[in-house]
Design a protein around this motif. Sequence first.
Motif, mmCIF file in Angstrom:
data_model
loop_
_atom_site.group_PDB
_atom_site.id
_atom_site.type_symbol
_atom_site.label_atom_id
_atom_site.label_comp_id
_atom_site.label_asym_id
_atom_site.label_seq_id
_atom_site.Cartn_x
_atom_site.Cartn_y
_atom_site.Cartn_z
ATOM 1 N N ALA A 69 0.716 -1.361 0.046
ATOM 2 C CA ALA A 69 -0.018 0.051 -0.086
ATOM 3 C C ALA A 69 0.798 1.297 0.100
ATOM 4 O O ALA A 69 1.847 1.398 0.827
ATOM 5 C CB ALA A 69 -1.107 -0.022 1.101
ATOM 6 N N ASP A 70 0.352 2.320 -0.591
ATOM 7 C CA ASP A 70 1.211 3.561 -0.743
ATOM 8 C C ASP A 70 0.902 4.506 0.343
ATOM 9 O O ASP A 70 -0.198 4.924 0.676
ATOM 10 C CB ASP A 70 0.585 4.195 -2.132
ATOM 11 N N VAL A 71 2.189 4.633 1.296
ATOM 12 C CA VAL A 71 1.966 5.023 2.492
ATOM 13 C C VAL A 71 1.759 6.844 2.476
ATOM 14 O O VAL A 71 1.377 7.107 3.385
ATOM 15 C CB VAL A 71 3.286 4.854 3.488
ATOM 16 N N ASN A 72 2.084 7.245 1.141
ATOM 17 C CA ASN A 72 2.065 8.627 1.001
ATOM 18 C C ASN A 72 1.202 8.884 0.138
ATOM 19 O O ASN A 72 1.067 10.012 -0.479
ATOM 20 C CB ASN A 72 3.361 9.215 0.939
ATOM 21 N N SER A 73 0.043 8.142 -0.166
ATOM 22 C CA SER A 73 -1.203 8.440 -1.234
ATOM 23 C C SER A 73 -1.565 9.935 -0.963
ATOM 24 O O SER A 73 -2.061 10.194 0.214
ATOM 25 C CB SER A 73 -2.098 7.382 -0.828
ATOM 26 N N GLY A 90 -4.855 8.239 17.469
ATOM 27 C CA GLY A 90 -4.439 8.321 18.979
ATOM 28 C C GLY A 90 -3.367 7.075 19.148
ATOM 29 O O GLY A 90 -3.174 6.651 20.265
ATOM 30 N N ASN A 91 -3.167 6.205 18.024
ATOM 31 C CA ASN A 91 -2.422 5.012 18.330
ATOM 32 C C ASN A 91 -1.068 5.227 17.733
ATOM 33 O O ASN A 91 -0.930 5.256 16.529
ATOM 34 C CB ASN A 91 -3.336 3.480 17.378
ATOM 35 N N PRO A 92 -0.181 5.328 18.887
ATOM 36 C CA PRO A 92 1.126 5.663 18.325
ATOM 37 C C PRO A 92 1.874 4.477 17.640
ATOM 38 O O PRO A 92 2.713 4.633 16.795
ATOM 39 C CB PRO A 92 1.827 5.907 19.736
ATOM 40 N N ARG A 93 1.340 3.222 18.049
ATOM 41 C CA ARG A 93 2.020 2.092 17.235
ATOM 42 C C ARG A 93 1.813 2.152 15.515
ATOM 43 O O ARG A 93 2.733 1.771 14.726
ATOM 44 C CB ARG A 93 1.367 0.718 17.688
ATOM 45 N N VAL A 94 0.558 2.681 15.366
ATOM 46 C CA VAL A 94 0.068 2.871 13.844
ATOM 47 C C VAL A 94 1.089 3.739 13.377
ATOM 48 O O VAL A 94 1.614 3.762 12.271
ATOM 49 C CB VAL A 94 -0.997 3.259 13.903
ATOM 50 N N CYS A 95 1.472 4.862 13.836
ATOM 51 C CA CYS A 95 2.105 5.928 13.536
ATOM 52 C C CYS A 95 3.670 5.293 13.370
ATOM 53 O O CYS A 95 4.283 5.804 12.281
ATOM 54 C CB CYS A 95 2.189 7.089 14.580
ATOM 55 N N SER A 96 4.142 4.568 14.069
ATOM 56 C CA SER A 96 5.531 3.955 14.111
ATOM 57 C C SER A 96 5.624 3.026 12.733
ATOM 58 O O SER A 96 6.528 3.316 12.246
ATOM 59 C CB SER A 96 5.647 3.066 15.367
ATOM 60 N N LEU A 97 4.569 2.360 12.658
ATOM 61 C CA LEU A 97 4.516 1.505 11.333
ATOM 62 C C LEU A 97 4.540 2.388 10.088
ATOM 63 O O LEU A 97 5.470 1.961 9.307
ATOM 64 C CB LEU A 97 3.033 0.627 11.263
ATOM 65 N N LEU A 98 3.510 3.566 10.067
ATOM 66 C CA LEU A 98 3.744 4.163 8.759
ATOM 67 C C LEU A 98 4.992 4.921 8.671
ATOM 68 O O LEU A 98 5.369 5.109 7.597
ATOM 69 C CB LEU A 98 2.490 5.286 8.934
ATOM 70 N N LEU A 99 5.734 5.362 9.679
ATOM 71 C CA LEU A 99 7.151 6.185 9.632
ATOM 72 C C LEU A 99 7.899 5.074 9.039
ATOM 73 O O LEU A 99 8.697 5.586 8.307
ATOM 74 C CB LEU A 99 7.441 6.828 10.816
ATOM 75 N N ALA A 100 8.148 3.945 9.784
ATOM 76 C CA ALA A 100 9.047 2.633 9.260
ATOM 77 C C ALA A 100 8.743 2.630 7.751
ATOM 78 O O ALA A 100 9.752 2.083 7.111
ATOM 79 C CB ALA A 100 8.825 1.543 10.201
ATOM 80 N N ALA A 101 7.386 2.526 7.211
ATOM 81 C CA ALA A 101 7.402 2.469 5.832
ATOM 82 C C ALA A 101 7.652 3.357 4.867
ATOM 83 O O ALA A 101 7.551 3.581 3.783
ATOM 84 C CB ALA A 101 5.896 1.838 5.890
ATOM 85 N N GLY A 102 7.810 4.549 5.432
ATOM 86 C CA GLY A 102 8.522 5.828 4.686
ATOM 87 C C GLY A 102 7.435 6.957 4.623
ATOM 88 O O GLY A 102 7.467 7.811 3.670
ATOM 89 N N ALA A 103 6.480 6.713 5.643
ATOM 90 C CA ALA A 103 5.464 8.258 5.516
ATOM 91 C C ALA A 103 6.337 9.632 5.872
ATOM 92 O O ALA A 103 7.128 9.575 6.444
ATOM 93 C CB ALA A 103 4.472 7.783 6.714
#
Length: 285
Positions: A69-73, A90-103
């Motif tokens: 999935a395109d993390v920066n769509s 409000g879920n910091p783990r989701v933010c971490s996953l997105l950032l690690a994927a290149g958000a």
Amino acid sequence: MATAEDTQEVTREIFTNIFNNDFDGLQKIYAKNIDLSPDILDEHGMTPLQHASYKGNEQIVRWLLARGADVNSGKHKYQYSALHFGALSGNPRVCSLLLAAGAKSELANSVGRTASQMGAFVGNHNCVGVISNYVPVEEVSCFAVPESVHSDPVISVELVQPIHKFIMMTNIHPVKVALDIPPVFLVEDNPTKVYKVLHSLSEREIQKQLEANEVMAFKFHYLSCILIEIAKYYNEKQSDSKEFFIKKVLKSEKNYLEQFLKDCIRMFPYRDCTIFRQVKTIFQH
């Protein structure tokens, strides 16, 4: 052959399953439609990843990212990214996953707000902390690679992940920092090696051409000061150097913490920075 109506129905089912946090149902739809893109859009230009990020569903976010999935769509009509929605969830783990994927944390929506700013606006400060403190692991792993065939790397490969986790902590109270220092940081000559990495990261933040990040630069310096202070007690054969440091901080022994922080500020090499003047002013009052 699938008709337009069939495609619309599948699309509706996908977004309904994400709304209901139905991971099994979502998987079944994609299993039946193997050519279906992970970046299909709803009527607002939102992708499944953006929906899952807004729901704060770590499991679905991880699965969609694994499917490419395109993390920066950027097709949402108000230009919200998946990271914007993650910060709102409000879920910091989701933010971490997105950032690690290149958000890209610098992306702004149609009203000029970044994901971090939107998270702060709704009071999700844990997400803001994750976004503001995020560092790509590559910025640490590069120190495990020799600069030339005639030199050794600054750190071993085994130190990369512990250092990366250490520098991304959001609670930097000295007691919390001390507790989170991995034991491997204190053995042999590792304190010096980790210090070199932290010092280099601090310098790198100051020297960024587009926009220096003074706060992160000072944070890396601060972490290095605590590490070296604890390593000093370790070398002095204290039974537990971290515990010894923590007790001195908590007991405020002879204003130990205040003096330690003042020394930390004094040793920050970038005196022209706004952050240096701010923290110096705080301790002068």
